[in-house]
Design a protein around this motif. Sequence first.
Motif, mmCIF file in Angstrom:
data_model
loop_
_atom_site.group_PDB
_atom_site.id
_atom_site.type_symbol
_atom_site.label_atom_id
_atom_site.label_comp_id
_atom_site.label_asym_id
_atom_site.label_seq_id
_atom_site.Cartn_x
_atom_site.Cartn_y
_atom_site.Cartn_z
ATOM 1 N N GLU A 141 -3.740 16.555 -0.240
ATOM 2 C CA GLU A 141 -4.042 16.067 1.120
ATOM 3 C C GLU A 141 -5.452 15.485 1.097
ATOM 4 O O GLU A 141 -6.449 16.206 1.076
ATOM 5 N N THR A 142 -5.511 14.163 1.089
ATOM 6 C CA THR A 142 -6.772 13.451 0.888
ATOM 7 C C THR A 142 -7.715 13.578 2.084
ATOM 8 O O THR A 142 -8.911 13.333 1.961
ATOM 9 N N SER A 143 -7.185 13.944 3.247
ATOM 10 C CA SER A 143 -8.056 14.099 4.408
ATOM 11 C C SER A 143 -8.825 15.419 4.367
ATOM 12 O O SER A 143 -9.784 15.596 5.113
ATOM 13 N N VAL A 159 6.456 17.005 1.860
ATOM 14 C CA VAL A 159 5.124 17.617 1.756
ATOM 15 C C VAL A 159 4.162 16.683 1.022
ATOM 16 O O VAL A 159 4.573 15.797 0.274
ATOM 17 N N VAL A 160 2.866 16.915 1.268
ATOM 18 C CA VAL A 160 1.820 16.129 0.614
ATOM 19 C C VAL A 160 1.230 16.971 -0.518
ATOM 20 O O VAL A 160 0.860 18.131 -0.301
ATOM 21 N N HIS A 161 1.159 16.396 -1.698
ATOM 22 C CA HIS A 161 0.681 17.131 -2.884
ATOM 23 C C HIS A 161 -0.830 17.327 -2.848
ATOM 24 O O HIS A 161 -1.332 18.441 -3.019
ATOM 25 N N SER A 218 0.850 -1.192 0.000
ATOM 26 C CA SER A 218 0.000 0.000 0.000
ATOM 27 C C SER A 218 0.890 1.247 0.000
ATOM 28 O O SER A 218 2.118 1.147 0.108
ATOM 29 N N GLY A 219 0.279 2.412 -0.090
ATOM 30 C CA GLY A 219 1.031 3.658 -0.129
ATOM 31 C C GLY A 219 1.918 3.846 1.093
ATOM 32 O O GLY A 219 3.025 4.397 0.994
ATOM 33 N N THR A 220 1.461 3.380 2.233
ATOM 34 C CA THR A 220 2.227 3.517 3.476
ATOM 35 C C THR A 220 3.611 2.872 3.340
ATOM 36 O O THR A 220 4.609 3.402 3.822
HETATM 37 C C1 LIG Z 1 -4.308 6.975 0.654
HETATM 38 C C2 LIG Z 1 -3.211 7.857 1.088
HETATM 39 C C3 LIG Z 1 -2.154 7.414 1.890
HETATM 40 C C4 LIG Z 1 -2.096 6.033 2.460
HETATM 41 O O1 LIG Z 1 -1.978 5.052 1.493
HETATM 42 P P1 LIG Z 1 -2.338 3.537 1.855
HETATM 43 O O2 LIG Z 1 -2.403 2.913 0.493
HETATM 44 O O3 LIG Z 1 -3.641 3.563 2.582
HETATM 45 O O4 LIG Z 1 -1.224 2.995 2.674
HETATM 46 C C5 LIG Z 1 -1.146 8.302 2.202
HETATM 47 N N1 LIG Z 1 -1.166 9.577 1.765
HETATM 48 C C6 LIG Z 1 -2.173 10.047 1.015
HETATM 49 C C7 LIG Z 1 -2.153 11.466 0.579
HETATM 50 C C8 LIG Z 1 -3.224 9.210 0.660
HETATM 51 O O5 LIG Z 1 -4.238 9.678 -0.084
#
Ligand SMILES: *Cc1c(COP(=O)(O)O)cnc(C)c1O
Length: 413
Positions: free
Chosen positions: A159-161, A155-157, A69-71
Motif C-alpha cells: 500500500e503505497t499511501s 487486496v493491495v500487496h 498507467s496502473g489504473t
Molecule cells: C501507483 C499506484 C497505483 C496507481 O497507478 P497509476 O500508474 O498512477 O495509475 C495504484 N496502486 C498502487 C498500490 C500504486 O502504488
Amino acid sequence: MLQLDSHPTGRHFLQIPGPSPVPDRILRAMSLPTIDHRGPEFGVLGRQVLSGIRQVFKTQHPVIIYPASGTGAWEAALSNTLSPGDHVLMYETGHFASLWQKMATRLGISTEFLAFNGSDEHLPQAPGWRRGVQADLIEARLRKDSEKKIKAVCVVHNETSTGVTSDIASVRRAIDAAGHPALLMVDSISGLASADFRHDEWGVDVTISGSQKGLMLPPGISFNAISPRALEAMKSAKLPRSFWAWDEIVEMNKDGYWPYTPNTNLLYGLSEALDMILGEGLDKVFARHQRWGAGVRAAVNAWGLPIQCADPAVYSPVLTGVITPEGVDADAVRRLIHQRFDLSLGTGLGKLKGRMFRMGHLGDSNDLTLVAMVAGVEMGLKLSGVKLAGSGVQATMDYFAGHAAPAALQKAA
Ligand SMILES: *Cc1c(COP(=O)(O)O)cnc(C)c1O
C-alpha cells in the motif's frame, strides 16, 4: 516547454514512491529510434519482454502489457473477470485500496470493504491505514458466504499511501481454508520487483502492476498477470471491455505482437530493466530494498517520530511514511524541503492529507542518495520547528556503515 533554465544544479532528488528514479542505462535504451511494431525486429523484442516479465511475476502463465498507467490495469483486471452486479470483497489498507474500490463501484460491481476494526492513538481517523490485511477477517467473511456470492477478493500487496505490505500467501490460505471459489486479485503496482512476490506459488488469479515503481521505468506501461482460472472466468464475464480485453492480446502476444500500437520505447526500457533486475537476481533485489528500508527507518526512529506502518512485521521495503506531530502540516514541510533542497517527497493521500509524508527508497538509489534524502528531510523538519529527539542522518549512516551490503552488491576492491 519545461523551464529548464530555472532548473537547479545537480540531480533532482525524486524520492516519491513512484515514479522512481530511472537509471541512465534505461533512459539510454529508451532513446533508440522507434521501430515498426509489425516488423520482424519487434517480434523479437516483444517475445523477449513477455518472457522476461513472467520471471519477475514468478508465473508460467501469460502476462499482459498495456500502454497505460496502473489504473488502467486495475480496470482490465475487473472488467475481464466480472459481470455487472457481481459482489466482491475488498480490503481497506489505504488510499490505493480505496481508489480501486471506488473504481469497482463505478464499473457496476457491488463491493464490500473490509477494514481493521481496532483503534489507533496517532491516527484515530484511519486506524486501518497503519496495518496490513488481516486474513482471518477475510476467512470469517468467506465462511459466512454459504451461497458463494463473492466472486473475487481484492487486496493491495504494497500500500503505497502508507508504506505497509500485506501477506498475500495468508490471503490465499484464508480463501482455501474457507473452501471458497472466489478469485484472488492483487495490486502489486508498487511491490513488484522491490518486494518478494510469487504469482503462481501464492495462487493469485490476477496481479496488477505498473512500470514506474520497482521496475525503475518511467510511467506508461502496466501489467496483468493472469492465472488459468482467471482466463476461464473471462469467458463468462459480462462487463463491457474492448481495449482491455485479454483474449486478442494473449493470442497476438504468442508471436510477440499486439493488436494495437504498443509503447515501443518503453518496451526498450523494460527490456533493459529486465536485464538489470534478472541479472542481479530477484532475491538480491529484495534484500537490497529491505536493507534500504531499515536504514531509512533508523532515521525516523532517531527523530522520535511515529512510522506510519504500526506493525514492524509488515514494514514496506519500498517506502517509509512519517507521521508529523499534531499541528505540523506535513505538506508545508514537504513544500519547504522541495523549495530549499530540490527534494520531492510523497504527500499524505486521502485520510492522511497533511498528517504524514512518504520517503521512497526504490529505483535508481544507493546508500549515499538515501543518506542525502534523510539529510534533506532532517533539515526541513528542523526548519519547520519540529523538535527532533536525535539525528536521523547519523542513525542512517550508522545503519549502512554497520550493515554492509552482501558482498555480491559491493564493488570489487
Ligand atoms: C501507483 C499506484 C497505483 C496507481 O497507478 P497509476 O500508474 O498512477 O495509475 C495504484 N496502486 C498502487 C498500490 C500504486 O502504488
